[in-house]
Design a protein around this motif. Structure first.
Motif, short mmCIF file in Angstrom:
data_model
loop_
_atom_site.label_atom_id
_atom_site.label_comp_id
_atom_site.label_asym_id
_atom_site.label_seq_id
_atom_site.Cartn_x
_atom_site.Cartn_y
_atom_site.Cartn_z
N LYS A 111 -33.08 -13.19 56.20
CA LYS A 111 -31.62 -13.32 56.13
C LYS A 111 -30.94 -12.93 57.43
N ASN A 112 -31.50 -11.92 58.10
CA ASN A 112 -30.88 -11.44 59.34
C ASN A 112 -31.03 -12.43 60.49
N LEU A 113 -31.95 -13.40 60.37
CA LEU A 113 -32.16 -14.36 61.45
C LEU A 113 -31.40 -15.66 61.22
N LEU A 114 -30.87 -15.84 60.02
CA LEU A 114 -30.26 -17.10 59.66
C LEU A 114 -28.76 -16.93 59.43
N THR A 115 -27.99 -17.14 60.49
CA THR A 115 -26.53 -17.08 60.38
C THR A 115 -26.02 -18.46 60.00
N MET A 116 -25.49 -18.55 58.80
CA MET A 116 -25.12 -19.86 58.25
C MET A 116 -23.74 -19.79 57.60
N GLN A 160 -28.41 -13.81 40.95
CA GLN A 160 -29.46 -14.58 41.61
C GLN A 160 -29.31 -14.53 43.13
N PRO A 161 -30.41 -14.80 43.86
CA PRO A 161 -30.33 -14.76 45.33
C PRO A 161 -29.37 -15.81 45.88
N LYS A 162 -28.67 -15.42 46.92
CA LYS A 162 -27.80 -16.35 47.64
C LYS A 162 -28.33 -16.36 49.08
N ILE A 163 -28.93 -17.46 49.47
CA ILE A 163 -29.62 -17.53 50.75
C ILE A 163 -29.31 -18.86 51.44
N ALA A 164 -29.81 -19.02 52.66
CA ALA A 164 -29.66 -20.28 53.38
C ALA A 164 -30.53 -21.34 52.71
N VAL A 165 -29.90 -22.43 52.28
CA VAL A 165 -30.62 -23.52 51.62
C VAL A 165 -30.15 -24.87 52.19
N HIS A 166 -30.98 -25.87 52.00
CA HIS A 166 -30.68 -27.23 52.46
C HIS A 166 -29.46 -27.81 51.75
N VAL A 191 -25.37 -21.05 53.14
CA VAL A 191 -25.78 -19.98 52.23
C VAL A 191 -25.14 -20.25 50.88
N ASP A 192 -25.99 -20.35 49.86
CA ASP A 192 -25.49 -20.69 48.53
C ASP A 192 -26.47 -20.17 47.49
N PHE A 193 -26.09 -20.27 46.21
CA PHE A 193 -26.97 -19.84 45.13
C PHE A 193 -28.23 -20.72 45.11
N VAL A 194 -29.38 -20.09 44.95
CA VAL A 194 -30.64 -20.82 44.92
C VAL A 194 -30.65 -21.87 43.80
N SER A 195 -30.06 -21.55 42.67
CA SER A 195 -30.11 -22.48 41.53
C SER A 195 -29.41 -23.80 41.82
N ILE A 196 -28.43 -23.81 42.73
CA ILE A 196 -27.75 -25.04 43.09
C ILE A 196 -28.77 -26.05 43.63
N GLU A 197 -29.65 -25.57 44.52
CA GLU A 197 -30.63 -26.46 45.12
C GLU A 197 -31.76 -26.79 44.15
N VAL A 198 -32.25 -25.79 43.42
CA VAL A 198 -33.34 -26.02 42.47
C VAL A 198 -32.92 -27.03 41.41
N MET A 199 -31.73 -26.85 40.86
CA MET A 199 -31.28 -27.76 39.81
C MET A 199 -31.00 -29.16 40.34
N GLY A 200 -30.48 -29.25 41.56
CA GLY A 200 -30.23 -30.56 42.15
C GLY A 200 -31.53 -31.35 42.27
N PHE A 201 -32.60 -30.66 42.67
CA PHE A 201 -33.90 -31.32 42.81
C PHE A 201 -34.47 -31.72 41.46
N ILE A 202 -34.41 -30.81 40.49
CA ILE A 202 -34.95 -31.11 39.16
C ILE A 202 -34.24 -32.30 38.53
N VAL A 203 -32.93 -32.32 38.64
CA VAL A 203 -32.15 -33.42 38.06
C VAL A 203 -32.52 -34.74 38.76
N ASP A 204 -32.70 -34.71 40.07
CA ASP A 204 -33.06 -35.91 40.81
C ASP A 204 -34.43 -36.43 40.37
N VAL A 205 -35.36 -35.51 40.18
CA VAL A 205 -36.72 -35.89 39.74
C VAL A 205 -36.67 -36.55 38.36
#
Length: 211
Positions: A111-116, A160-166, A191-205
């Motif tokens: 987290k300290n290396l990723l300023t987003m 939940q974790p809030k981190i740098a995500v795509h 930087v956003d909630f991890v579930s935003i990205e996980v759920m976006g991928f699952i729904v797409d699949v």
């Protein structure tokens, strides 16, 4: 079948083209400077250094300022990928899901290396992300699945974790070059909630018939 991204899914916010530099063909994006956060490509560059093999990150090559009239643009260059049509299946979806977990772990531990830029999405905002009409049965099923899961995990949102995500890790942003599946287009990274990205991928699949 995937190869070049389906026409209806292509982004319209950037001008894209190819250019040759020292005999090498590169892929370019042209973005208005006042509407583009350069930290997104720095994030992409860091990830491309730490992951490879059957899953890779399209390599960021450089960024230059260009002036056109009164408007300043960034010309952003990347490796030009060979695009081969591919079909989603359980094996390559498992590969992409595992790769996403690796990216999330890296972002969480660095987290300290990723300023987003930081986003504050709520589950109530998610309808605007569904840009494909719900006429197709699979799309409707995926949409209902997303809402169902979001409703169940909303109370966990703050824990939940809030981190740098795509933030757009979906099949139209994955290019197969014959050897590896390459994640492209980090324009929405933040930087956003991890579930935003996980759920976006699952729904797409699910939308494309993999359950």
């Amino acid at each position: 079948i995937y190869g070049r991204r389906p026409k209806e899914m292509k982004a319209t916010m950037s001008k894209t083209y190819c250019t040759e530099v020292d005999g090498e063909e590169l892929f370019c994006k042209l973005k208005e400077a006042n509407d583009f956060d350069t930290r997104t490509v720095m994030f992409q560059a860091k990830l491309s250094e730490m992951i490879g093999g059957k899953f890779s990150i399209n390599k960021f090559r450089g960024i230059n300022l260009k002036q056109k009239g009164h408007t300043t643009f960034y010309e952003i260059t990347f490796d030009k990928l060979k695009e081969i049509a591919w079909e989603p299946n359980h094996d390559n979806m498992r590969l992409l899901g595992t790769a996403m977990a690796h990216l999330h772990n890296y972002a969480y531990n660095n987290k300290n290396l990723l300023t987003m830029p930081v986003k504050n999405e709520t589950y109530a905002d998610m309808d605007k992300w569904l840009y494909i009409p719900k006429k197709d049965t699979r799309v409707k099923s995926a949409y209902e699945t997303r809402l169902n899961i979001f409703n169940k995990i909303e109370r966990l949102n703050q824990a939940q974790p809030k981190i740098a995500v795509h933030r757009d890790f979906k099949l139209h942003n994955v290019i197969f070059d014959g050897d590896a599946y390459n994640l492209i287009d980090f324009d929405f990274a933040a930087v956003d909630f991890v579930s935003i990205e996980v759920m976006g991928f699952i729904v797409d699949v699910i939308k494309f018939g993999i359950e």
